[in-house]
Design a protein around this motif. Structure first.
Motif, short mmCIF file in Angstrom:
data_model
loop_
_atom_site.label_atom_id
_atom_site.label_comp_id
_atom_site.label_asym_id
_atom_site.label_seq_id
_atom_site.Cartn_x
_atom_site.Cartn_y
_atom_site.Cartn_z
N ILE A 88 0.84 -1.21 0.00
CA ILE A 88 0.00 0.00 0.00
C ILE A 88 0.87 1.26 0.00
O ILE A 88 0.60 2.22 -0.72
N THR A 96 -14.06 -1.28 5.16
CA THR A 96 -13.55 -2.06 4.03
C THR A 96 -13.37 -1.13 2.83
O THR A 96 -14.27 -0.34 2.53
N ASN A 97 -12.22 -1.24 2.17
CA ASN A 97 -11.99 -0.40 0.98
C ASN A 97 -11.79 -1.31 -0.23
O ASN A 97 -12.42 -2.36 -0.32
N GLN A 98 -10.94 -0.92 -1.15
CA GLN A 98 -10.70 -1.74 -2.36
C GLN A 98 -9.24 -2.21 -2.35
O GLN A 98 -8.57 -2.17 -3.39
N GLY A 99 -8.77 -2.65 -1.19
CA GLY A 99 -7.35 -2.95 -1.00
C GLY A 99 -6.70 -3.77 -2.10
O GLY A 99 -5.61 -3.43 -2.58
N LEU A 100 -7.34 -4.85 -2.50
CA LEU A 100 -6.70 -5.73 -3.49
C LEU A 100 -6.58 -5.02 -4.84
O LEU A 100 -5.66 -5.29 -5.61
N MET A 101 -7.50 -4.11 -5.11
CA MET A 101 -7.44 -3.36 -6.37
C MET A 101 -6.29 -2.34 -6.31
O MET A 101 -5.67 -2.05 -7.33
N ALA A 149 -19.60 -2.09 0.04
CA ALA A 149 -19.09 -2.66 1.29
C ALA A 149 -20.18 -2.52 2.34
O ALA A 149 -21.17 -1.82 2.12
N HIS A 157 -18.39 -10.44 1.66
CA HIS A 157 -17.02 -10.86 1.95
C HIS A 157 -16.92 -11.51 3.33
O HIS A 157 -15.88 -12.02 3.68
N GLY A 213 -9.10 -9.60 0.68
CA GLY A 213 -8.19 -8.83 -0.19
C GLY A 213 -7.22 -7.89 0.51
O GLY A 213 -6.78 -6.93 -0.10
N GLY A 214 -6.90 -8.13 1.76
CA GLY A 214 -6.00 -7.22 2.46
C GLY A 214 -6.67 -5.90 2.79
O GLY A 214 -5.99 -4.89 3.02
N GLY A 215 -7.99 -5.88 2.84
CA GLY A 215 -8.71 -4.64 3.19
C GLY A 215 -9.95 -4.43 2.35
O GLY A 215 -10.81 -3.62 2.69
N GLY A 216 -10.11 -5.13 1.30
CA GLY A 216 -11.25 -5.04 0.40
C GLY A 216 -10.82 -5.57 -0.94
O GLY A 216 -9.68 -6.03 -1.08
N PRO A 217 -11.66 -5.58 -1.93
CA PRO A 217 -13.04 -5.09 -1.96
C PRO A 217 -14.01 -6.05 -1.30
O PRO A 217 -13.80 -7.26 -1.28
N GLY A 218 -15.09 -5.46 -0.79
CA GLY A 218 -16.19 -6.25 -0.28
C GLY A 218 -17.41 -6.04 -1.14
O GLY A 218 -17.31 -5.66 -2.31
#
Lengths: 448, 500
Positions: free
Chosen positions: A112, A326-331, B132, B265, B273-278
């Motif tokens: 990140i 929750t955000n879009q972390g993997l994106m 989310a 999720h 996903g390490g924080g999202g997406p949900g």
């Protein structure tokens, strides 16, 4: 029991340890008349059967791998290097959650931090967060920041009609419970006309870069005007374009937001995408969303950790400026890997390919009788074509007879732009595809 | 010293990690005055990128590595077939603005997902728009607001929220323009009914409550809570974060809830996903149907015959609160959740909830003699312990969590819910075997013993992780958020970079 590993013996032993006779006995606190309702749902399927069903469903879709696609309007068919997907499939990344425990999350945290850094480089800004849901909600969050920056005293927001209409809808959805006025997008205005709407109620002015019509408006001097009026300038930018064109930071923006989907994220019918958000250092304590900072561990090693945490909802609760969790972390990881693979020269090449191919397409279409291409302002990868027929009629012929997905019908959102097609050209469109599009357009009109 | 160099530190001028095609059309003139002159991105090869991110991944803990009992987050196993499903080209390469005729497969999948979620909740309608859970909450409260306004009821300004609530609940209330009123909990950890009745008047727009509660408990007097709020004209919002205990157990719509959200999720196995997406779909009863965020998927033309399929398309609910994000929700996550629901079927989903509750109670029973269980009764899918002992006052929940890492487990959620001192919130999920739970229980018992016999082991933990305890105060103080030197125009002298 598809993903439940318990054997009968396990269940019996566990029930005995708990001291109950059945699993059902564990639900005694649920009101009896509502307990264990019937579920009118189909039974389980095997993995083979589910896949067969999914193959059937995907075959009913017209997707970009089988068709030439000139549709953009906020979601773009860009190339995604294979390596990017392989990284995303690392279980250590995608089966982790938010890095609340930094000692077992350095991979996510450093990724990140690198994403934030690359985004700063691209936008010319000093700070970035770990993501919002998409470009639209990033813009809505920017509005909240701007109003808070004036301690809530200024409650007017000026949005250019050249911002994606869906983004403007989302801003209005977000603001409906707040006493905040959104103006400026009732008709298409140039940046000077927009700036003329500024008054001492205005907290923020936002423009597209490029705008929804693909045009690169001249933003020179806009930041000075906005700042002189005591407001913040937010630029909604296409991240690929920023590889080639001046960064919003250089143009004086306070916040840069937008859709990160072009950075290695599949079209996926509209999501999950990546709301990127970058800002000046001055604003960093006011923004929402997770932020990663550098620090050290107790062994003296460089380490990373989520920082400025007291801004967030789990700590500040009703006083938090946003409820995002929750955000879009993997994106964001996808975008970081994509930007690493592309790097300085690759991303610029992608941007140049888009630019030249789009200009070639515009020039060839411009030669056709009865079509006129809007070349009023410079453009990047999208441009407007005034057509002699309704756009949906043209698109139907393009798709049904030639396997080409045509452009976006701007008349849907802008009544004064009926019969106007917004055509997107990316590095994925070959010259043969562009020539085919031009030939079909010619044929449609000649035959009409 | 660094565990892994930054990608920028691996950079070497002239390298690139992709091979792009040459230009196959004539070049056009670029507008020189508009171009940038610098672009500070790394220059690395493909193998550099792969090794860098692979090494980074190895510094992480994920469900694929081991037990991850992070309470409230439902860290269940994420089936691999979900990932394949979302990556099918007919889904992954599908443009969101295609005509509905060209996206019938995707629309049908979304329609059926809506129907499944409606049936599981006992609700009448579902929107898949929210990205989310927090956005689902926001949608829900905006719908409650619009419902009251549509009836000309303008004096409702407050939303009730128990003090055990997720932080997203009060934050959501504020975002929607309401005042959050915090309700105390009684000695059982349930909503204090007297306080609730005292707060209920015609200024209450509604109440948000989590079921089972954030303590992992089914509240016996939930019907009374719902009645009290309905009696004063308010609507009931259910935070569905804990639906993993509820499938085939209790339908919120039947109990009287007006609106709820799901977390795909959590309950439906899509990765975090390490924080999202949900994905946070909202489900509503009849009252709120016209206000759903849209567009949602509907049937535009019925199937002509039994062998035929209907025409699916977009429908905007007539008094919709509007659009929550561009396009149609986190579709790729919806595909994964749909895959999971189809694999399990209705009976399988009910088993999911049964075994999630079995596992949590097994852990509770095994640990009750070693840790304080503040509300020691049959729990739902998670159990909350107190992570401290009176006789070793220097040990905190955080120390227990860090020590768990030395046993190769991810820690539980710390310090939530706020009403339990030194909370350790453990959610095993149904996908963990008895052997895994036994190993975790053994580790927790060991740690309880170590806390008394050798507390330094906890205070200095973790020992075997790639980094030791991380200095978050230093991070906030120095605020190094970016490793790229800031160009001149930013001109902010206090800004430091990591190379300083």
């Amino acid at each position: 029991m598809t993903y439940i590993p318990h054997t009968d013996a396990d269940r019996q032993a566990m029930l005995a340890a708990i001291g109950v006779d059945s699993i059902e006995a564990l639900f005694d606190a649920v009101p009896g008349e509502h307990r264990f309702p019937a579920l009118e749902l189909p039974g389980p399927l095997s993995e083979m059967e589910v896949l067969a069903e999914l193959y059937g469903l995907q075959d009913a879709n017209t997707h970009a791998q089988n068709f030439a696609i000139f549709l953009g309007a906020g979601a773009y068919n860009h190339f995604i290097p294979s390596a990017a997907n392989h990284i995303l499939l690392r279980g250590e990344f995608y089966t982790a959650y938010t890095p609340y425990q930094p000692e077992v999350s350095q991979g996510t945290l450093q990724a990140i931090y690198e994403y934030q850094s690359m985004l700063c480089a691209l936008t010319g800004m000093e700070a970035a967060n770990a993501s919002h849901y998409d470009g639209a909600t990033s813009l809505a969050e920017a509005v909240i920041v701007a109003v808070n920056e004036t301690r809530g005293k200024r409650r007017k927001i000026i949005l250019s009609a050249g911002i994606n209409p869906q983004y403007r809808d989302v801003v209005r959805t977000y603001m409906q419970g707040q006493d905040i006025t959104v103006v400026g997008d009732d008709k298409v205005r140039d940046v000077n006309e927009l700036a003329a709407l500024m008054d001492d109620e205005t907290a923020m002015l936002a423009v597209g870069y490029p705008n929804f019509f693909g045009q690169i408006e001249d933003l020179t001097g806009l930041a000075e005007k906005v700042h002189a009026g005591g407001a913040l300038l937010t630029v909604v930018a296409d991240p690929i374009m920023l590889a080639l064109f001046k960064s919003p930071g250089e143009l004086g923006a306070d916040m840069v937001v937008g859709e990160g989907q072009p950075l290695g994220i599949p079209l996926s019918f509209g999501g999950p995408y990546l709301g990127y958000f970058a800002c000046t250092k001055k604003l960093v304590r006011k923004i929402s969303g997770r932020i990663v900072g550098e620090t050290k561990d107790n062994r003296g090693q460089r380490a990373f950790v989520m920082t400025l945490r007291p801004r967030e909802q789990d700590i500040r609760r009703e006083k938090a400026t946003s409820n995002i969790c929750t955000n879009q972390g993997l994106m964001a990881l996808a975008a970081g890997v994509y930007l690493s693979l592309m790097g300085k020269s690759g991303l610029k090449t992608v941007a140049e390919l888009c630019y030249h191919k789009a200009h070639y397409a515009a020039s060839e279409i411009g030669k056709l009788r009865n079509f006129s291409v809007d070349t009023d302002k410079p453009f990047f990868k999208e441009f407007m074509v005034k057509c002699p027929l309704p756009v949906d009629e043209i698109n139907a012929v393009l798709l049904e007879e030639y396997g080409i997905v045509g452009g976006y019908d701007l008349g849907q959102d802008y009544p004064d732009r009926e019969n106007t097609m917004l055509i997107a050209v990316t590095e994925m469109n070959t010259r043969a595809e562009i020539d085919a599009l031009v030939a079909v357009l010619k044929e449609i009109v000649d035959g009409a | 010293m660094a565990l892994e160099p930054l990608i920028y530190e691996l950079s070497s001028p002239g390298r690139c990690g992709v091979h792009l095609p040459g230009l196959d059309v004539p070049a056009s003139e670029l507008p020189a005055a508009l171009l940038r002159t610098e672009l500070d991105l790394p220059e690395v090869s493909e193998v550099d990128v792969i090794r860098h991110y692979l090494r980074l991944s190895q510094l992480n803990y994920g469900i694929d590595k081991g037990f991850y009992p992070l309470g409230s987050c439902t860290m269940k196993y994420n089936p691999k077939v979900n990932e394949d499903a979302a990556r099918l080209p007919g889904f992954a390469a599908l443009h969101p603005l295609l005509d509905i005729e060209d996206a019938q497969g995707a629309l049908m999948l979304m329609y059926h997902t809506q129907e499944w979620l409606a049936e599981l909740s006992g609700m009448k309608g579902v929107s898949l728009q929210p990205a989310a859970g927090a956005q689902g909450e926001f949608a829900g409260i905006l719908m409650i607001r619009k419902y009251h306004l549509s009836r000309g009821d303008t004096k409702r300004t407050r939303i009730l929220v128990p003090n055990s609530a997720h932080g997203t609940n009060p934050a959501t209330v504020s975002m929607a323009g309401y005042e959050a009123v915090e309700l105390p909990s009684d000695e059982n950890g349930d909503v204090d009914l007297d306080a609730l009745l005292a707060a209920c008047d015609d200024t209450v727009a509604g109440m948000m409550i989590t079921v089972p509660s954030t303590l992992g408990l089914f509240e016996a007097r939930l019907p009374d809570v719902i009645k009290a709020v309905h009696d004063c004209g308010g609507l009931m919002y259910m935070d569905g974060a804990n639906m993993n205990a509820m499938m085939g157990v209790l339908k919120p719509g039947e109990l009287g809830f007006d609106v709820m959200h799901y977390n795909l999720h959590k309950t439906f196995s899509t990765p975090h996903g390490g924080g999202g997406p949900g994905s946070g779909p909202v489900a509503v009863n009849e009252k709120l149907l016209p206000f759903l965020p849209g567009p949602i998927v509907g049937i535009l033309e019925d199937a002509g015959s039994l062998d035929d399929v209907p025409l699916f398309g977009w429908v905007m609910p007539e008094q919709s609160i509007g659009r929550l994000k561009a396009f149609h929700g986190n579709f790729g996550i919806i595909v994964r959740a749909f895959t999971y629901m189809r694999m399990n079927g209705g009976s399988g989903l009910h088993d999911v909830s049964r075994y999630a509750v079995l596992n949590a109670n097994y852990v509770r029973t095994a640990l009750r003699d070693h840790y304080v269980v503040p509300h020691d009764r049959t729990c739902g899918h998670e159990v909350v312990l107190e992570g401290h002992w009176k006789d070793v006052p220097g040990i905190h929940a955080l120390d227990i969590s860090k020590r768990l890492m030395d046993y190769n487990f991810h820690p539980p959620t710390n310090y939530f819910p706020l009403i339990v001192p030194e909370a350790l919130m453990i959610e095993p999920t149904e996908t963990e075997s008895k052997e895994t739970l036994d190993a975790f229980i053994e580790a927790m018992k060991n740690i309880a013993r170590e806390a008394h016999e050798n507390p330094e082991l906890l205070l200095e933990a973790p020992h075997i992780t790639p980094v030791g305890r991380v200095d978050d105060v230093l991070a906030a103080k120095q605020l190094v958020l970016c490793c790229v030197p800031i160009p001149d125009w930013a001109g902010s002298p206090e800004f430091k970079t990591s190379t300083d």
